[in-house]
Design a protein around this motif. Structure first.
Motif, PDB file in Angstrom:
ATOM      1  N   GLU B   8       0.846  -1.186   0.000  1.00 32.56           N
ATOM      2  CA  GLU B   8       0.000   0.000   0.000  1.00 32.56           C
ATOM      3  C   GLU B   8       0.883   1.238   0.000  1.00 32.56           C
ATOM      4  N   ALA B   9       0.462   2.219  -0.816  1.00 27.12           N
ATOM      5  CA  ALA B   9       1.177   3.499  -0.835  1.00 27.12           C
ATOM      6  C   ALA B   9       0.214   4.566  -0.377  1.00 27.12           C
ATOM      7  N   ALA B  25      -0.276  10.542  -4.169  1.00 23.30           N
ATOM      8  CA  ALA B  25      -0.963   9.400  -4.768  1.00 23.30           C
ATOM      9  C   ALA B  25      -1.104   8.260  -3.765  1.00 23.30           C
ATOM     10  N   ASP B  26      -2.255   7.603  -3.805  1.00 21.21           N
ATOM     11  CA  ASP B  26      -2.466   6.386  -3.018  1.00 21.21           C
ATOM     12  C   ASP B  26      -2.529   5.211  -3.982  1.00 21.21           C
ATOM     13  N   SER B  46       4.375   5.456 -14.355  1.00 23.03           N
ATOM     14  CA  SER B  46       5.738   4.945 -14.350  1.00 23.03           C
ATOM     15  C   SER B  46       6.497   5.408 -13.126  1.00 23.03           C
ATOM     16  N   THR B  47       6.288   6.696 -12.749  1.00 21.50           N
ATOM     17  CA  THR B  47       6.965   7.216 -11.564  1.00 21.50           C
ATOM     18  C   THR B  47       6.537   6.431 -10.325  1.00 21.50           C
ATOM     19  N   LEU B  48       5.243   6.150 -10.229  1.00 23.36           N
ATOM     20  CA  LEU B  48       4.747   5.413  -9.065  1.00 23.36           C
ATOM     21  C   LEU B  48       5.353   4.007  -9.012  1.00 23.36           C
ATOM     22  N   GLY B  61       5.325  10.795   1.731  1.00 23.01           N
ATOM     23  CA  GLY B  61       4.406   9.673   1.679  1.00 23.01           C
ATOM     24  C   GLY B  61       5.014   8.432   2.291  1.00 23.01           C
ATOM     25  N   GLU B  62       4.150   7.412   2.482  1.00 20.50           N
ATOM     26  CA  GLU B  62       4.697   6.192   3.060  1.00 20.50           C
ATOM     27  C   GLU B  62       4.224   4.949   2.306  1.00 20.50           C
TER      28      GLU B  62
END
Lengths: 349, 256, 320
Positions: B8-9, B25-26, B46-48, B61-62
């Motif tokens: 999970e992001a 972003a989640d 792509s970045t994610l 973010g985590e």
């Protein structure tokens, strides 16, 4: 296993097998046939001269030093690199080793231009030769792998630097006094009828062949030459591997330097200028691709013998010397052309 | 889609100079599912993926793996946690055999003294590779020929098989069928399902909406660097997906 | 694939056979003579080979000429080894290294060939029938005499030579320096080194002119130094003002001589060296004895002697 099914896009399975196995074993196959044909022609035309045991053993001796250099070059080219410095690193290492051995042994030997240095001194000299060679290889590797300078430029630079330093150290004059034992036992001696220099080269070739084809070091050498970025993503330390390969080529140049002292009974600062191109053409003749990822030691052995046999045969037949140059050039182009054809065929398939 | 997500992001931010690629972003993917990550060009997919596979670091973010915060410092770290990536530009060594490629960087050594000298155990690698390929239903003519002689689909299959061999939790696939023909695409999609059936979750990045609907269990939609929708593929239509990607809403109900 | 490879190799093989058949006749026993030059494609050695071929034909010897790619021992030894395997009655060698060639040439002698050296020498002459050389020291002295004459007995003079280590060059330099001491009006500025690099020689001359504007004469111990040296003079607009004495008579030197850029040439006679080599071989094969050293001619070509310069020009223009 499900790997030999009649899938529509696996239909050329019968085109390979035999050719594939031979090709892998001989680094292309046809160059081995060429070598056999050359030997057969020369032997048929001048059986008592070309095929004499004396001549065959000098052929092997003449190939020995170049073979040790070419083996290092094979590893480098498989990584898609190139080492133009092999010949001048040989000169540098031989100068460093010969100077060391001269400094450690004062008195003259029994034959002209030799010293009576002990085996201990010769061992130290050998370590110096191999060590200085490896040090130049380390420099090449650092500049190629870490500073990201193209190998062609790096080794062109160290080609000049190592030769220049050899000339500076000696004032341009060859070190003429070398250990008598080294010259007699290694340079012109033999064990059970096989010249010592040839034994050394064969031992190097066998160990190198095993290292290249059977060990993790060899597999990774192929991997970084085939796809450096892919190898990096697969967790291979590409830069470290590159460094090791250049160091190996340097150390082998150093060993070849010791063999050169033993053979010529002197350093040869003025020589070896063409060794880099000679080894590259031998490696390419042997089926190793300049694009990296493909190559064999057996192929390189055959590739080294082609020019040596051509030169020898032409001199014995009395063919004007320029024809040897022309023929070698043509054979080399043919070799690369066939490599290209194979690649294109593979990409289509 | 119940229980703890596998990965999970939360609130991932990534800026490149003045450009904000991800603006909080989640993202979540659940165990054993194929999750499609879709979005228009420049949405930040792509970045994610680069961040989630350890190839890039977020500015904020985590990231949680099985509910616990993790630091994906490098692709190596991610791989150790069971996360692998199949890149669009194949990361295979074309001159090596499929078996050697599966073990690239993780070569099996011979037991005993020879192993300590660095001798590889080719026979065991080949046998294991053969097993692995047949378990996933990948058909190759020989595990010995160079990968470059294989078709595009077979190469992609080798790449996916390799990822499945080393990642026991999650594989990211960036446009795995982009360069393939119809039959080969079908084979690769079957392989992806096989991978899922082995219990490994797959995150699939694709622009091909019918394909997404065919193969994925669930879809997450990114737009302008943020997640705008999560929806199951069952009962969704291409129009819905396109609407979510372009307007960020699921407003349009399926025409029924 | 394999069939194609076969075809290719057979084509290569067949052309080789044709080439070999075209180039060699039968080997008459006891008349087979090999000549191994210092390097391929050098006009000097080609001229030497021409002289040898013409003389061999007259004397009824069967001569084969070989040469390595580079003037270096590692390049020449495989050629010597192949000649040894060929087993000629006699072999004439231009040894490229005084020491490295000892073993292979001794082997050649041991296997029955009468071995002679020409142009260059080796350190161990115990198995050599004769060394055919020019007296390089004498050549250096002649150059000093010519320089003194050109300058009318006074002026500053420098020398361009190779770094120490080449026996022939060292001897020329030594002869020049010793003879020059006799002429009290001449100031000797010392040697400058270049190794077969005309560019370097040009730089040496231009910087010497900056340091010594009164420089009156330059002597070069070989053709590469001369070609570079006169380029340097031209660059400094000192052609003719500074007298140039050059060893050898390569084509470029002869042209410069006719143009007045070089005043005096100290020429060897490679054709004659080749002829003398074959005459010596003939005598040895007929059971005669030779002196340990056979000297060949050195010619001094003075201003205006254009015909003589043509006659001595190093050219390998004989019928092949």
């Amino acid at each position: 296993m499900s790997m030999t099914t009649s899938d529509p896009d696996t239909d050329h399975s019968d085109r390979h097998t035999l050719g594939e196995i031979l090709g892998r074993a001989l680094g292309g196959g046809w160059i081995f046939i060429l070598l056999i044909v050359l030997i057969a022609i020369f032997a048929a035309m001048r059986p008592t001269q070309f095929a004499s045991s004396y001549n065959l053993s000098t052929l092997a001796i003449n190939a020995a030093i170049l073979l040790v250099l070419a083996i290092g070059q094979t590893f480098v080219i498989i990584t898609a690199g190139i080492d133009l410095a092999v010949g001048s690193v040989l000169v540098f290492s031989s100068v460093a080793a010969a100077s060391t051995m001269l400094a450690l042994s004062g008195s003259a030997g029994s034959s002209y231009g030799t010293t009576d240095a002990s085996w201990g001194v010769i061992a130290i000299g050998t370590l110096v030769g191999v060590g200085t060679g490896a040090a130049w290889g380390l420099l090449n590797g650092l500049l190629v792998a870490f500073a990201r300078i193209p190998a062609l430029i790096v080794t062109l630079g160290t080609f000049g630097m190592s030769l220049g330093f050899a000339q500076i150290v000696t004032g341009g004059q060859d070190v003429r006094a070398v250990p008598e034992r080294l010259v007699d036992v290694i340079g012109s001696g033999s064990v059970a009828g096989v010249p010592s220099l040839v034994l050394i080269a064969v031992a190097v070739a066998i160990v190198a062949g095993i290292a290249l084809h059977l060990t993790r070091f060899g597999m990774r050498t192929f991997a970084i030459g085939s796809n450096a970025e892919g190898a990096r993503r697969a967790g291979i330390a590409v830069r470290k591997q590159t460094l090791k390969v250049y160091m190996l080529a340097g150390a082998l140049s150093g060993l070849a330097g010791i063999m050169s002292i033993a053979r010529f009974a002197t350093t040869t600062i003025g020589g070896h200028a063409g060794d880099n191109l000679a080894t590259i053409s031998a490696v390419v003749l042997g089926g190793t691709s300049l694009f990296g990822g493909v190559g064999t030691i057996v192929g390189t052995v055959i590739g080294v013998f082609i020019p040596v046999v051509l030169l020898n045969g032409f001199v014995i037949l009395g063919i004007p010397p320029f024809w040897q140059t022309v023929t070698m050039g043509a054979v080399l182009i043919l070799a690369v052309w066939i490599d290209q054809l194979k690649r294109r065929a593979r990409e289509r398939g | 889609m119940s229980g703890t997500p596998l990965l999970e992001a939360r609130g991932i931010v990534r800026r490149f100079g003045h450009v904000q690629a991800l603006g909080g972003a989640d993202f979540s993917v659940y165990p054993g599912e194929i999750c499609a990550l879709i979005g228009d060009n420049g949405a930040g997919k792509s970045t994610l993926v680069r961040i989630l596979s350890g190839a890039d670091r977020p500015d904020a973010g985590e990231i949680l793996l099985e509910g616990k915060p993790v630091d994906l410092a490098s692709p190596g770290t991610a791989q150790q946690m069971g996360i692998a990536t199949v890149y669009q530009d194949l990361a295979l060594a074309p001159d090596l055999s499929p078996a050697d490629n599966l073990y690239l960087g993780r070569e099996l050594l011979r037991p005993g003294f020879l192993g300590s000298l660095g001798f590889v155990d080719r026979r065991r690698m080949r046998r294991n590779a053969t097993e692995q390929f047949s378990r996933l239903g990948v058909k190759l003519r020989s595990p010995r020929v160079a990968v470059a002689t294989l078709s595009g689909g077979q190469r992609q299959s080798v790449a996916i098989t390799r990822a499945a061999m080393w990642a026991d939790k999650l594989i990211f696939m960036d446009e795995p069928t982009a360069a393939l023909g119809v039959i080969q695409t079908e084979r690769v999609l079957n392989l992806i399902k096989q991978v899922r059936d082995q219990g490994i979750a797959v995150v699939l990045i694709s622009h091909n909406m019918p394909q997404v609907l065919e193969v994925a269990d669930r879809v997450e939609v990114l737009r302008l660097g943020q997640r705008v929708a999560q929806l199951p593929t069952l009962g969704s239509s291409v129009e819905q997906l396109v609407a979510a990607m372009t307007s960020g809403t699921l407003a349009k109900e399926p025409a029924s | 694939m394999f069939a194609r490879a076969w075809t290719k190799t057979w084509i290569a093989g067949a052309s080789l056979v044709a080439l070999a058949a075209a180039s060699t006749g039968a080997q008459a026993a006891g008349k087979d003579v090999s000549l191994v030059l210092g390097v391929k494609g050098s006009p000097f050695y080609d001229a030497l080979a021409c002289g040898a071929k013409d003389e061999a034909k007259k004397l009824g010897l069967d001569l084969t000429v070989s040469a390595p790619d580079q003037f270096a021992a590692d390049s020449q030894i495989p050629v010597i080894d192949a000649v040894t395997a060929r087993g000629p009655a006699a072999a004439v060698v231009v040894p490229t290294d005084t020491q490295a060639l000892i073993r292979p040439m001794a082997q050649l002698a041991k296997r029955g060939a009468k071995v002679l050296t020409v142009d260059q020498t080796i350190a161990d002459t115990s198995f050599i029938q004769t060394q055919i050389v020019t007296d390089n020291e004498q050549g250096g002295r002649l150059a000093a005499d010519a320089m003194n004459e050109l300058l009318g007995g006074k002026g500053s003079v420098m020398m361009i030579t190779q770094p120490p280590g080449s026996a022939g060059q060292d001897a020329r330099a030594k002869g020049f320096e010793e003879e020059l001491k006799k002429y009290s009006g001449i100031t000797y500025l010392g040697p400058q080194y270049q190794s077969d690099d005309p560019q370097k020689a040009a730089e040496i001359v231009t910087s010497a002119l900056s340091a010594h504007p009164d420089l009156a004469g330059v002597f070069s111990t070989n053709d590469q130094g001369a070609i570079g040296g006169i380029t340097g003079l031209k660059q400094a607009a000192a052609t003719g003002k500074v007298k140039f004495v050059a060893y050898d008579s390569a084509t470029a030197e002869v042209a410069a001589f006719k143009n007045g850029a070089i005043s005096v040439l100290i020429a060897q006679n490679p054709k004659q060296e080749g002829e003398v080599a074959m005459q010596s071989v003939k005598r040895v094969l007929d059971g005669g004895k030779l002196e340990k050293t056979t000297l060949t001619e050195i010619a001094v070509i003075k201003p205006g002697e254009n015909a003589k310069a043509d006659q001595y020009e190093y050219k390998g223009n004989c019928a092949q």
